[in-house]
Design a protein around this motif. Structure first.
Motif, PDB file in Angstrom:
ATOM      1  N   TYR A   1       0.864  -1.181   0.000  1.00  0.00           N
ATOM      2  CA  TYR A   1       0.000   0.000   0.000  1.00  0.00           C
ATOM      3  C   TYR A   1       0.905   1.237   0.000  1.00  0.00           C
ATOM      4  CZ  TYR A   1      -3.270  -3.598   1.564  1.00  0.00           C
ATOM      5  OH  TYR A   1      -4.015  -4.744   1.671  1.00  0.00           O
ATOM      6  N   ASP A   2       1.379   1.621  -1.177  1.00  0.00           N
ATOM      7  CA  ASP A   2       2.409   2.655  -1.286  1.00  0.00           C
ATOM      8  C   ASP A   2       1.937   4.011  -0.791  1.00  0.00           C
ATOM      9  OD1 ASP A   2       4.061   0.755  -2.361  1.00  0.00           O
ATOM     10  OD2 ASP A   2       3.616   1.270  -4.449  1.00  0.00           O
ATOM     11  N   GLY A   3       0.664   4.359  -1.055  1.00  0.00           N
ATOM     12  CA  GLY A   3       0.163   5.655  -0.621  1.00  0.00           C
ATOM     13  C   GLY A   3       0.204   5.804   0.889  1.00  0.00           C
ATOM     14  N   LEU A   4      -0.240   4.795   1.603  1.00  0.00           N
ATOM     15  CA  LEU A   4      -0.221   4.845   3.066  1.00  0.00           C
ATOM     16  C   LEU A   4       1.210   4.853   3.584  1.00  0.00           C
ATOM     17  CD1 LEU A   4      -3.117   2.363   3.959  1.00  0.00           C
ATOM     18  CD2 LEU A   4      -3.213   4.817   3.617  1.00  0.00           C
ATOM     19  N   ALA A   5       2.089   4.096   2.914  1.00  0.00           N
ATOM     20  CA  ALA A   5       3.488   4.060   3.337  1.00  0.00           C
ATOM     21  C   ALA A   5       4.143   5.430   3.154  1.00  0.00           C
ATOM     22  CB  ALA A   5       4.238   2.989   2.553  1.00  0.00           C
ATOM     23  N   LYS A   6       3.861   6.104   2.029  1.00  0.00           N
ATOM     24  CA  LYS A   6       4.462   7.415   1.777  1.00  0.00           C
ATOM     25  C   LYS A   6       3.968   8.455   2.783  1.00  0.00           C
ATOM     26  CE  LYS A   6       5.165   6.771  -3.212  1.00  0.00           C
ATOM     27  NZ  LYS A   6       4.731   7.204  -4.560  1.00  0.00           N
ATOM     28  N   LEU A   7       2.657   8.433   3.070  1.00  0.00           N
ATOM     29  CA  LEU A   7       2.113   9.414   4.007  1.00  0.00           C
ATOM     30  C   LEU A   7       2.673   9.195   5.414  1.00  0.00           C
ATOM     31  CD1 LEU A   7       0.215  11.715   4.697  1.00  0.00           C
ATOM     32  CD2 LEU A   7      -1.650  10.057   4.924  1.00  0.00           C
ATOM     33  N   SER A   8       2.694   7.945   5.870  1.00  0.00           N
ATOM     34  CA  SER A   8       3.229   7.673   7.211  1.00  0.00           C
ATOM     35  C   SER A   8       4.720   7.997   7.276  1.00  0.00           C
ATOM     36  CB  SER A   8       2.978   6.206   7.596  1.00  0.00           C
ATOM     37  OG  SER A   8       3.439   5.332   6.594  1.00  0.00           O
ATOM     38  N   HIS A   9       5.434   7.778   6.153  1.00  0.00           N
ATOM     39  CA  HIS A   9       6.859   8.123   6.115  1.00  0.00           C
ATOM     40  C   HIS A   9       7.046   9.638   6.258  1.00  0.00           C
ATOM     41  CE1 HIS A   9      11.077   8.042   5.044  1.00  0.00           C
ATOM     42  NE2 HIS A   9      10.857   8.889   4.040  1.00  0.00           N
ATOM     43  N   LYS A  10       6.172  10.412   5.639  1.00  0.00           N
ATOM     44  CA  LYS A  10       6.293  11.865   5.723  1.00  0.00           C
ATOM     45  C   LYS A  10       5.998  12.356   7.143  1.00  0.00           C
ATOM     46  CE  LYS A  10       7.893  15.023   4.482  1.00  0.00           C
ATOM     47  NZ  LYS A  10       9.272  15.014   4.023  1.00  0.00           N
ATOM     48  N   ILE A  11       4.971  11.776   7.785  1.00  0.00           N
ATOM     49  CA  ILE A  11       4.684  12.159   9.177  1.00  0.00           C
ATOM     50  C   ILE A  11       5.820  11.711  10.088  1.00  0.00           C
ATOM     51  CG2 ILE A  11       3.033  11.940  11.068  1.00  0.00           C
ATOM     52  CD1 ILE A  11       2.007  13.475   8.637  1.00  0.00           C
ATOM     53  N   GLU A  12       6.392  10.541   9.785  1.00  0.00           N
ATOM     54  CA  GLU A  12       7.538  10.052  10.554  1.00  0.00           C
ATOM     55  C   GLU A  12       8.700  11.037  10.453  1.00  0.00           C
ATOM     56  OE1 GLU A  12      10.395   6.069  10.668  1.00  0.00           O
ATOM     57  OE2 GLU A  12       9.359   6.648   8.830  1.00  0.00           O
ATOM     58  N   ASP A  13       8.934  11.594   9.270  1.00  0.00           N
ATOM     59  CA  ASP A  13      10.004  12.577   9.097  1.00  0.00           C
ATOM     60  C   ASP A  13       9.783  13.804   9.972  1.00  0.00           C
ATOM     61  OD1 ASP A  13      11.390  11.029   7.350  1.00  0.00           O
ATOM     62  OD2 ASP A  13      10.724  12.058   5.532  1.00  0.00           O
ATOM     63  N   ILE A  14       8.517  14.249  10.054  1.00  0.00           N
ATOM     64  CA  ILE A  14       8.217  15.421  10.891  1.00  0.00           C
ATOM     65  C   ILE A  14       8.571  15.133  12.345  1.00  0.00           C
ATOM     66  CG2 ILE A  14       6.335  16.829  11.815  1.00  0.00           C
ATOM     67  CD1 ILE A  14       5.001  16.666   9.083  1.00  0.00           C
ATOM     68  N   PHE A  15       8.199  13.952  12.824  1.00  0.00           N
ATOM     69  CA  PHE A  15       8.476  13.641  14.231  1.00  0.00           C
ATOM     70  C   PHE A  15       9.945  13.291  14.447  1.00  0.00           C
ATOM     71  CE2 PHE A  15       3.939  13.634  14.401  1.00  0.00           C
ATOM     72  CZ  PHE A  15       3.657  14.025  15.701  1.00  0.00           C
ATOM     73  N   ALA A  16      10.652  12.897  13.390  1.00  0.00           N
ATOM     74  CA  ALA A  16      12.095  12.736  13.510  1.00  0.00           C
ATOM     75  C   ALA A  16      12.755  14.085  13.767  1.00  0.00           C
ATOM     76  CB  ALA A  16      12.652  12.099  12.242  1.00  0.00           C
ATOM     77  N   VAL A  17      12.233  15.141  13.118  1.00  0.00           N
ATOM     78  CA  VAL A  17      12.742  16.495  13.370  1.00  0.00           C
ATOM     79  C   VAL A  17      12.390  16.932  14.791  1.00  0.00           C
ATOM     80  CG1 VAL A  17      12.558  18.914  12.675  1.00  0.00           C
ATOM     81  CG2 VAL A  17      12.635  17.122  10.937  1.00  0.00           C
ATOM     82  N   LEU A  18      11.158  16.636  15.224  1.00  0.00           N
ATOM     83  CA  LEU A  18      10.738  17.022  16.579  1.00  0.00           C
ATOM     84  C   LEU A  18      11.580  16.339  17.644  1.00  0.00           C
ATOM     85  CD1 LEU A  18       6.831  16.929  16.204  1.00  0.00           C
ATOM     86  CD2 LEU A  18       8.340  18.917  16.093  1.00  0.00           C
ATOM     87  N   ARG A  19      12.054  15.126  17.350  1.00  0.00           N
ATOM     88  CA  ARG A  19      12.886  14.402  18.324  1.00  0.00           C
ATOM     89  C   ARG A  19      14.234  15.082  18.512  1.00  0.00           C
ATOM     90  NH1 ARG A  19      13.261   8.251  16.599  1.00  0.00           N
ATOM     91  NH2 ARG A  19      13.588   7.856  18.813  1.00  0.00           N
ATOM     92  N   GLN A  20      14.694  15.762  17.476  1.00  0.00           N
ATOM     93  CA  GLN A  20      16.033  16.353  17.521  1.00  0.00           C
ATOM     94  C   GLN A  20      16.015  17.819  17.935  1.00  0.00           C
ATOM     95  OE1 GLN A  20      17.481  15.684  13.570  1.00  0.00           O
ATOM     96  NE2 GLN A  20      17.313  13.456  13.718  1.00  0.00           N
ATOM     97  N   ARG A  21      14.848  18.451  17.948  1.00  0.00           N
ATOM     98  CA  ARG A  21      14.757  19.873  18.263  1.00  0.00           C
ATOM     99  C   ARG A  21      14.006  20.076  19.574  1.00  0.00           C
ATOM    100  NH1 ARG A  21      15.235  23.568  13.768  1.00  0.00           N
ATOM    101  NH2 ARG A  21      13.998  24.994  15.023  1.00  0.00           N
ATOM    102  N   GLU A  22      14.401  21.088  20.294  1.00  0.00           N
ATOM    103  CA  GLU A  22      13.699  21.460  21.517  1.00  0.00           C
ATOM    104  C   GLU A  22      13.015  22.818  21.371  1.00  0.00           C
ATOM    105  OE1 GLU A  22      16.352  21.278  24.795  1.00  0.00           O
ATOM    106  OE2 GLU A  22      16.671  19.105  24.641  1.00  0.00           O
ATOM    107  N   ASP A  23      13.416  23.583  20.382  1.00  0.00           N
ATOM    108  CA  ASP A  23      12.870  24.928  20.195  1.00  0.00           C
ATOM    109  C   ASP A  23      11.786  24.916  19.124  1.00  0.00           C
ATOM    110  OD1 ASP A  23      14.764  24.243  18.299  1.00  0.00           O
ATOM    111  OD2 ASP A  23      15.333  26.329  17.907  1.00  0.00           O
ATOM    112  N   ILE A  24      10.756  24.087  19.340  1.00  0.00           N
ATOM    113  CA  ILE A  24       9.655  24.017  18.374  1.00  0.00           C
ATOM    114  C   ILE A  24       8.817  25.294  18.504  1.00  0.00           C
ATOM    115  CG2 ILE A  24       7.680  22.680  17.571  1.00  0.00           C
ATOM    116  CD1 ILE A  24      10.350  21.254  17.370  1.00  0.00           C
ATOM    117  N   PRO A  25       8.599  26.008  17.405  1.00  0.00           N
ATOM    118  CA  PRO A  25       7.771  27.233  17.501  1.00  0.00           C
ATOM    119  C   PRO A  25       6.354  26.919  17.969  1.00  0.00           C
ATOM    120  CG  PRO A  25       8.275  26.689  15.200  1.00  0.00           C
ATOM    121  CD  PRO A  25       9.085  25.762  16.041  1.00  0.00           C
TER     122      PRO A  25
END
Length: 714
Positions: free
Chosen positions: A59-83
């Motif tokens: 199910y490529d569409g679901l995999a791509k969307l979850s991968h994109k949300i995963e990327d966002i939370f990967a950034v949140l894991r590394q940053r503390e100064d979230i606006p």
């Protein structure tokens, strides 16, 4: 069930559970407009799991969307100064993605392809990712519009792709040889299906592959539990890419990936017998944006450990997960078991109460039959406990409804949940979701005022809706209350008179009767139809659904202070304790929970009204009498009060005395629905909630106490 069907079933079940868990986490923290590091890690893992399982299923569409949300939370894991402006956008986007996932997974469950358009959500995720990574300065961008108002540029930024596994260009000959040892978490079940899914997920990443066990198309669960899944891979892909793909395996406990010499490969790959594995080449994996795998699983390439005896490895594998206290069972099997227990209860009653045996007066038989009854009761209690589930899952679904309606109506609302761990039969839970949804919508739209109206009335701007559950004997009481404007008794009566629902004068209508008008079909106090109400459909559906479960609905309100709805529903719809009574040649079952007492009536306590209505005085209270032989047109019944007996029944609506010929005795009743041809041609029968089979094989009707005590069929 085929391997593919099993994989679909696992995919649907596991991902729907993850989405429910994710939604609860987001709703619980939305007001704080932030997530803790542990919660960010949890959401990252959830999206990582959904991505891996969706990619495995194709199910490529679901995999791509979850991968994109995963990327966002990967950034949140590394940053503390979230606006601060970003958190509202994050919550909105992820909740909308959850809705999208649920719709698409439901399609999969129905045997369809998840073909919904995921591009708009991915576009928003890309925009949000860029906003988080490079937030504007506060003086330049003091306000950020909500997600629906974000205007995407004509040429959006290219999606930032984490160095995930991509299909390599195939060479003429493999350059690397690997051996992977994979162990699943103990108790995850269907190991052979999971092993098949692992091999399938590596498609396009190898030149040749072999595995032990060799045949994954048969049930080899025990072998995989004992020894794990061993993969031999000839590939042009580097080790870190293979490890990253294998790390996406669901229910992965541990995994080793070792680079080997070709001589260590099985004949299907090398054409030679396997030999010793060479020392692995140590490589430093690159740090990636989605770098959560390294925290969860061992490094990519490990030094080979000394070989332990096979038996020691098996014991280590089995013991590493601890004792499994829970076992997943198909719901259909539990339902079948419950049906069998019901048949056992009926058969036991038919044997022990058979007229030929009862007349023999066999002491030893009576002793053993009592023991059989005790064992049957214990078996019934155990099976019932298996079917009992906490009501929390249904309650928490209402949080999302309140959140979305509050945004659309502009009202400030706090939902308070009490008694979430109250357990109810799973069949009751399945019928509760729609009534509760209607009640919450009613409280949100009709009950609660806008912040301006509340301030003008001297209230806090934010209203409160309380959803409470508690056990009351053999029933569950669910209370939905709000601190809103309350019900206007005069307005309800006037509307009911206009619609011809009553011919009584206002003075003759009690508060309870006035409040019950909102349960009538087509009744609405709204002058204009809105998105949420105004058509008079909703509360009558609630009443019908609850009564279909053998329950009842009552309303209490105070103008200006709020309204409370009480749903009284049975713990189970399967088996009840009842009292068998006889009227003429007919037998009826009265639920024991509704019985208060039985007595021989005295004539001087009987009151007969001019219209023929009969009542009886009990401890200074006048209670209406219902003669069952008149109600059900039974011939040959006793008509003289001296010859029969009164049975006092009660519910939260009131009390009624039933006049019957005699009481036969206590009867455990397996509740059966009325025959389809009756309900189809006659609709819901008043005063009857179901039927059961008696010990002599005859059918007895089960009386509905709610209708006798004042609740008329809707």
């Amino acid at each position: 069930m085929s391997a593919v069907d099993s994989m679909v079933e696992i995919y649907v079940f596991e991902n729907m559970q993850l989405l429910e868990q994710l939604e609860v986490t987001l709703l619980d923290n939305e007001k704080q407009a932030a997530l803790s590091k542990a919660q960010i890690d949890e959401i990252f893992r959830v999206m990582h799991t959904i991505k891996g399982s969706s990619a495995m299923m194709g199910y490529d569409g679901l995999a791509k969307l979850s991968h994109k949300i995963e990327d966002i939370f990967a950034v949140l894991r590394q940053r503390e100064d979230i606006p601060k402006q970003a958190w509202a956008l994050i919550f909105d986007l992820v909740l909308e993605c959850i809705d999208f996932f649920k719709v698409e997974i439901t399609k999969v469950q129905d045997g369809l392809l998840p073909d919904g358009s995921h591009e708009p959500l991915i576009a928003r995720a890309i925009e949000l990712d860029g906003f988080i990574a490079n937030p504007p300065k506060e003086e330049e961008a003091p306000h950020v519009e909500p997600p629906a108002q974000i205007i995407m540029p004509d040429d959006p930024k290219p999606e930032k792709i984490a160095p995930a596994v991509q299909a390599p260009q195939k060479a003429t000959q493999a350059q690397h040889y690997y051996m992977a040892q994979i162990h699943f978490e103990p108790g995850c079940s269907m190991e052979s299906v999971r092993a098949f899914a692992v091999v399938n997920s590596l498609e396009g990443m190898y030149e040749k592959i072999a595995h032990e066990p060799e045949d994954l198309g048969v049930n080899c669960d025990e072998e995989i539990i004992a020894n794990g899944l061993t993969l031999y891979i000839a590939s042009n892909v580097y080790g870190e890419e293979l490890e990253k793909k294998l790390g996406e395996t669901m229910f992965l406990q541990r995994m080793e990936l070792i680079e080997c010499d070709i001589s260590a490969m099985p004949p299907s790959i090398s054409g030679e017998l396997p030999s010793a594995v060479v020392q692995p080449k140590k490589e430093e994996p690159e740090q990636t944006q989605s770098a959560g795998i390294e925290e969860q699983y061992p490094p990519v390439i490990k030094q080979q450990e000394e070989t332990a005896p096979a038996e020691q490895k098996r014991e280590a594998n089995r013991g590493s997960g601890g004792v499994q206290n829970f076992l997943s069972v198909n719901v259909g099997k539990v339902d079948k078991l419950m049906d069998l227990v019901g048949e056992i209860v009926t058969t036991e009653s038919m044997v022990t109460k058979h007229p030929d045996i009862v007349e023999l007066k066999l002491e030893s038989f009576d002793k053993q039959s009592r023991r059989l009854r005790q064992l049957t009761d214990e078996l019934q209690d155990i099976v019932m406990s298996i079917r009992m589930v906490p009501i929390s899952s249904t309650f928490r679904k209402m949080q999302r409804l309140v959140r979305d309606m509050a945004r659309k109506t502009g009202k400030e609302v706090e939902l308070v949940l009490l008694g979430e761990q109250t357990e109810v039969d799973k069949n009751v839970i399945e019928h509760l979701s729609d009534p509760l949804m209607h009640m919450i919508r009613n409280s949100m739209d009709h009950g609660l005022e806008t912040p301006q109206e509340r301030l003008a009335a001297g209230k806090a701007p934010a209203g409160t809706i309380t959803l409470e559950a508690r056990n009351t004997g053999g029933d569950v009481l669910i209370i939905i209350s709000d601190d809103g404007r309350g019900l206007d008794r005069d307005k309800l009566i006037k509307k009911a008179q206009e619609k011809g629902l009553t011919t009584k004068s206002e003075a003759d209508i009690s508060d309870r009767e006035a409040y019950r008008f909102i349960m009538q079909p087509g009744f609405s106090t709204r002058d204009a139809v809105t998105e949420f109400s105004g058509r008079g459909v909703g509360m009558d559906v609630v009443c019908s659904n609850v009564e279909r479960m053998g329950g009842s609905v009552s309303v209490d309100s105070e103008l200006g202070c709020g309204t409370s709805f009480m749903l009284n529903i049975p713990l189970t719809l399967a088996i009840i304790d009842g009292m068998e009574v006889k009227v003429g040649q007919e037998h009826y079952i009265i639920p024991i929970l509704n019985m208060r007492e039985s007595f021989e009536p005295r004539l001087y306590d009987i009151i007969i009204e001019p219209d023929g209505t009969e009542s009886i005085l009990i401890r200074g209270k006048c209670i209406r009498i219902e003669r069952l032989h008149r109600l059900f047109d039974v011939e040959g019944a006793k008509t003289d009060f001296y010859d029969g007996i009164m049975v006092l029944i009660e519910s939260e609506f009131g009390s009624t005395c039933l006049f019957v010929d005699k009481i036969v005795g206590e009867q455990q009743a397996v509740v059966k629905p009325l025959p389809l041809y009756l309900t189809r041609n006659m609709g819901r029968l008043a005063y009857i909630s179901g039927c059961t089979i008696l010990g002599n094989g005859s059918i007895s009707l089960i009386l509905d106490a709610n209708h006798f005590t004042g609740v008329k069929p809707v």
